[in-house]
Design a protein around this motif. Structure first.
Motif, short mmCIF file in Angstrom:
data_model
loop_
_atom_site.label_atom_id
_atom_site.label_comp_id
_atom_site.label_asym_id
_atom_site.label_seq_id
_atom_site.Cartn_x
_atom_site.Cartn_y
_atom_site.Cartn_z
N GLN A 6 3.11 14.41 -9.21
CA GLN A 6 4.16 15.43 -9.35
C GLN A 6 4.60 15.54 -10.81
N GLN A 17 1.81 9.50 -5.80
CA GLN A 17 2.34 10.84 -5.56
C GLN A 17 3.35 11.22 -6.64
N ALA A 18 4.18 10.28 -7.07
CA ALA A 18 5.16 10.56 -8.12
C ALA A 18 4.47 10.91 -9.43
N TYR A 19 3.43 10.16 -9.79
CA TYR A 19 2.69 10.48 -11.02
C TYR A 19 2.02 11.84 -10.92
N LYS A 73 0.84 -1.20 0.00
CA LYS A 73 0.00 0.00 0.00
C LYS A 73 0.87 1.25 0.00
N HIS A 74 1.95 1.23 0.80
CA HIS A 74 2.85 2.38 0.88
C HIS A 74 3.51 2.62 -0.48
N GLN A 75 3.94 1.55 -1.12
CA GLN A 75 4.58 1.68 -2.42
C GLN A 75 3.59 2.24 -3.45
N GLU A 76 2.35 1.79 -3.41
CA GLU A 76 1.34 2.29 -4.34
C GLU A 76 1.06 3.76 -4.10
N SER A 77 1.02 4.20 -2.84
CA SER A 77 0.76 5.61 -2.56
C SER A 77 1.94 6.48 -3.01
N GLU A 78 3.17 6.00 -2.83
CA GLU A 78 4.34 6.75 -3.31
C GLU A 78 4.32 6.88 -4.82
N LEU A 79 3.93 5.81 -5.50
CA LEU A 79 3.85 5.84 -6.96
C LEU A 79 2.79 6.83 -7.42
#
Length: 98
Positions: free
Chosen positions: A78, A74-76, A66-72
Motif C-alpha cells: 500500500q 500488505q502495508a508495504y 505468518k499473519h504478522q508477516e502478511s500484514e507487513l
C-alpha cells in the motif's frame, strides 16, 4: 559446459548440519564424506543454529508470525501504491495560481 547443480533434500542438509554442530569432525572431513563443499557445510550449520528455535514453536505462534508477516507485506504494498499516486499527482497537478 557447467556441471548441473546438485539439489539436496532437507533431511540430508539437516544430517550434515547436525554432524557439523556436534563438532566431532571438521568441515573439511564432513564435506569429503558427504560430497559437498566445506562452505556449504558451514552455511547449513549456521542455518540450523539460527533457526533451531522455530522447530519448537507452537502452531499458534507460527500462525501469528505468518499473519504478522502478511500484514507487513500488505502495508508495504500500500505504501508503494500511495507513493506512485503521489508522484503522479505531483507531475500532473496544475500549477498553483498566483
Amino acid at each position: 559446459m557447467a556441471a548441473k547443480r546438485k539439489r539436496h533434500s532437507p533431511e540430508f542438509k539437516a544430517r550434515v548440519a547436525l554432524e557439523a554442530l556436534k563438532g566431532m569432525k571438521t568441515s573439511q572431513e564432513l564435506a569429503r564424506e558427504y560430497g559437498v563443499h566445506p562452505t556449504q557445510v558451514a552455511q547449513w550449520k549456521g542455518q540450523l543454529r539460527d533457526n533451531a528455535g522455530e522447530l519448537f514453536q507452537s502452531g499458534a505462534a507460527r500462525e501469528a508470525q505468518k499473519h504478522q508477516e502478511s500484514e507487513l507485506a500488505q502495508a508495504y504494498e500500500q505504501i508503494g501504491r500511495l507513493n506512485m499516486e503521489l508522484t503522479w499527482l505531483k507531475k500532473n497537478a496544475p500549477p498553483p495560481e498566483s
